[in-house]
Enzyme design. Structure first.
Site, PDB file in Angstrom:
ATOM      1  N   SER A 180       0.873  -1.194   0.092  1.00 44.26           N
ATOM      2  CA  SER A 180      -0.088   0.111  -0.091  1.00 44.26           C
ATOM      3  C   SER A 180       0.804   1.222  -0.030  1.00 44.26           C
ATOM      4  O   SER A 180       1.686   1.331  -0.998  1.00 44.26           O
ATOM      5  CB  SER A 180      -1.069  -0.046   1.116  1.00 44.26           C
ATOM      6  OG  SER A 180      -1.976   0.997   1.065  1.00 44.26           O
ATOM      7  N   ASP A 319      -5.241  -3.380  -2.880  1.00 40.67           N
ATOM      8  CA  ASP A 319      -4.391  -2.961  -1.581  1.00 40.67           C
ATOM      9  C   ASP A 319      -3.662  -4.003  -0.998  1.00 40.67           C
ATOM     10  O   ASP A 319      -3.920  -5.267  -0.532  1.00 40.67           O
ATOM     11  CB  ASP A 319      -5.199  -2.493  -0.474  1.00 40.67           C
ATOM     12  CG  ASP A 319      -4.607  -1.698   0.558  1.00 40.67           C
ATOM     13  OD1 ASP A 319      -3.151  -2.004   0.706  1.00 40.67           O
ATOM     14  OD2 ASP A 319      -4.971  -0.963   1.325  1.00 40.67           O
TER      15      ASP A 319
END
Length: 496
Positions: A180, A319
């Site tokens: 991320s 993510d």
């Protein structure tokens, strides 16, 4: 023994230090006045096998004094690892502000001196291929450290300070992962030299590129934020560079994690080994695709003709921190990693992590540890049950992702964490200010200072191994290409 007032003043000086040098000097003075220096000087302790370490140090010293490189090789082959005699016991770091037992430091120094000696040994005694084999085998058996940079949206710029501090002290590991927000910093590390990184990882440089990464779209348009500005910033930074390009440029083994945006798929680790032709820009964009905040992404790669084409075209990715915030086990398989340094800013994890790693002692601590593990196991079981009972695909996917968040390990052997503060949440999904970035980067540097001495000890031997192994590999290439004849004389010691 100093009075409590003097120690309290030094603790305030440590907390308020404006540079690592100030922090170090105050910490060393605290150790002197508190009696910690006396503790360091005494070999004896229940926390490690001091007798074993003492004997091993003496054996290595005797072999070096006798100019006996084969004996040194035998001693190191006999058993050299990062926790020999329990020297990596975290309890050994709690009795002082800086350093550890002098005997342990002597052991680390002596191992590195032994490696210096073996590398420089006369090749009439140990020929080149025997040296190369020794360093390859022993280095692999010893292992190495990795740095893992967590997710955390806007809080992830804290990692800039961590990386800066490690670079300044020549302690940045070769193996690095990012998930991320951490993937942005990991990609910078992968594609920039040390000097370039020190220029890039500043509030001014980050602000220039990411000042408007958060563009509101609305709740009815799939994702809450428009990713245009984020994508433009990533394209400017990484263009069409692949993981293989980056490795050839810097030699760093950088991994970016992404999570599948559908069921029955697991997270992927993208790096020069697993996906050399994958484009870094799209890998980072996918790793930053927080569900509902940004749309999932199709990865891209460069094919044999040099064209940019879809990579795993039937899948979209999101993510990386959802399923692989800290991918230690897979890094261990790929790169022989057995020790981890974690920079953790994930707001779901930080409130529950301890800043000082230690073994659970006493009935209360052991019971608490057991109950926490039990709660985690029960939570995973509950989500498994729900995933099996609920029919809807979208709901199943949501439950599956929540389960993966609970089931992950968020800490490492050494943990660098920001201060717990609700005020820090203001950085989460908002556009940064230059002052806010300075605050985050400074916090990252300061959080790293107390860990630098431990990181230096933990990585000292593996760095020495890597240094000499690279030199030997380079020499092997020259020998095989005919550019250098196999010498039979003593090598110049280049130092570690």
């Amino acid at each position: 023994m100093a009075n409590n007032k003097s120690l309290h003043q030094l603790e305030q000086a440590i907390a308020g230090a404006q540079s690592y040098q100030e922090f170090l000097q105050a910490s060393l003075e605290h150790d002197r006045l508190s009696g910690a220096d006396a503790w360091k000087a005494e070999d004896k302790s229940r926390d490690y096998d001091y007798k074993l370490i003492r004997k091993r140090v003496q054996r290595m010293k005797d072999a070096r004094a006798g100019n006996d490189a084969p004996a040194l090789m035998f001693i190191l082959h006999e058993g050299i690892h990062g926790n020999l005699g329990n020297i990596a016991n975290p309890d050994l770091t709690h009795s002082c502000k800086i350093g550890t037992k002098v005997l342990i430091q002597d052991f680390l120094n002596e191992v590195c001196a032994a490696l210096d000696f073996i590398y420089a040994a006369d090749e009439a005694d140990i020929d080149f291929h025997e040296k190369l084999s020794f360093f390859e085998e022993t280095s692999f058996a010893y292992g190495q450290s990795c740095l893992m940079l967590s997710g955390g949206a806007g809080l992830g710029f804290f990692h800039c300070g961590v990386v800066r501090s490690l670079l300044e002290h020549d302690l940045l590991p070769e193996v690095i992962s990012g998930a991320s927000a951490g993937s942005i910093i990991a990609a910078l590390v992968a594609t920039r030299t040390d000097a370039q990184l020190m220029e890039m990882l500043t509030a001014e440089s980050i602000y220039q590129r990411f000042q408007k990464w958060s563009l509101w779209r609305g709740l009815k348009k799939g994702s809450w934020l428009d990713s245009t500005n984020l994508e433009n910033a990533l394209i400017e930074l990484f263009d069409l560079m692949t993981f293989e390009d980056a490795y050839n440029l810097t030699g760093r083994k950088v991994t970016i994690t992404v999570s599948a945006a559908d069921l029955h798929q697991y997270s992927r680790l993208l790096n020069a080994k697993t996906s050399p032709n994958a484009v870094i820009t799209q890998a980072v964009r996918a790793s930053c695709a927080i569900p509902w905040v940004f749309d999932p992404v199709q990865l891209k790669a460069r094919n044999q003709a040099g064209e940019i084409v879809p990579y795993i075209p039937s899948r979209r990715f999101a993510d990386g921190s959802l399923m692989a915030d800290m991918p230690f086990d897979r890094l261990a398989r790929l790169y022989g990693v057995n020790h981890s340094i974690v920079s953790q800013t994930n707001p779901l994890a930080v409130p529950f992590l301890s800043r000082t790693k230690q073994h659970s002692k006493g009935l209360y601590a052991l019971t608490k540890k057991h109950l926490v593990n039990l709660a985690k196991s029960n939570g995973v079981y509950a989500f498994d049950v729900m995933e099996n009972l609920i029919p809807g695909k979208a709901t199943k996917l949501g439950i599956h992702k929540l389960r993966s968040i609970i089931d992950q390990q968020y800490e490492g052997d050494i943990n660098i964490l920001p201060a717990r503060s609700l005020g820090s949440l203001k950085h989460l999904l908002t556009n940064p200010t230059e002052e806010g970035l300075k605050e985050l980067i400074r916090a990252g540097e300061r959080a790293t200072w107390p860990q630098l001495d431990l990181i230096e000890r933990s990585t000292k031997i593996s760095k020495t191994f890597n240094h000499y192994l690279k030199l030997l590999k380079q020499r092997e290439i020259r020998i095989l290409s005919g550019k250098e004849e196999k010498p039979g004389h003593k090598l110049a010691n280049t130092g570690s």
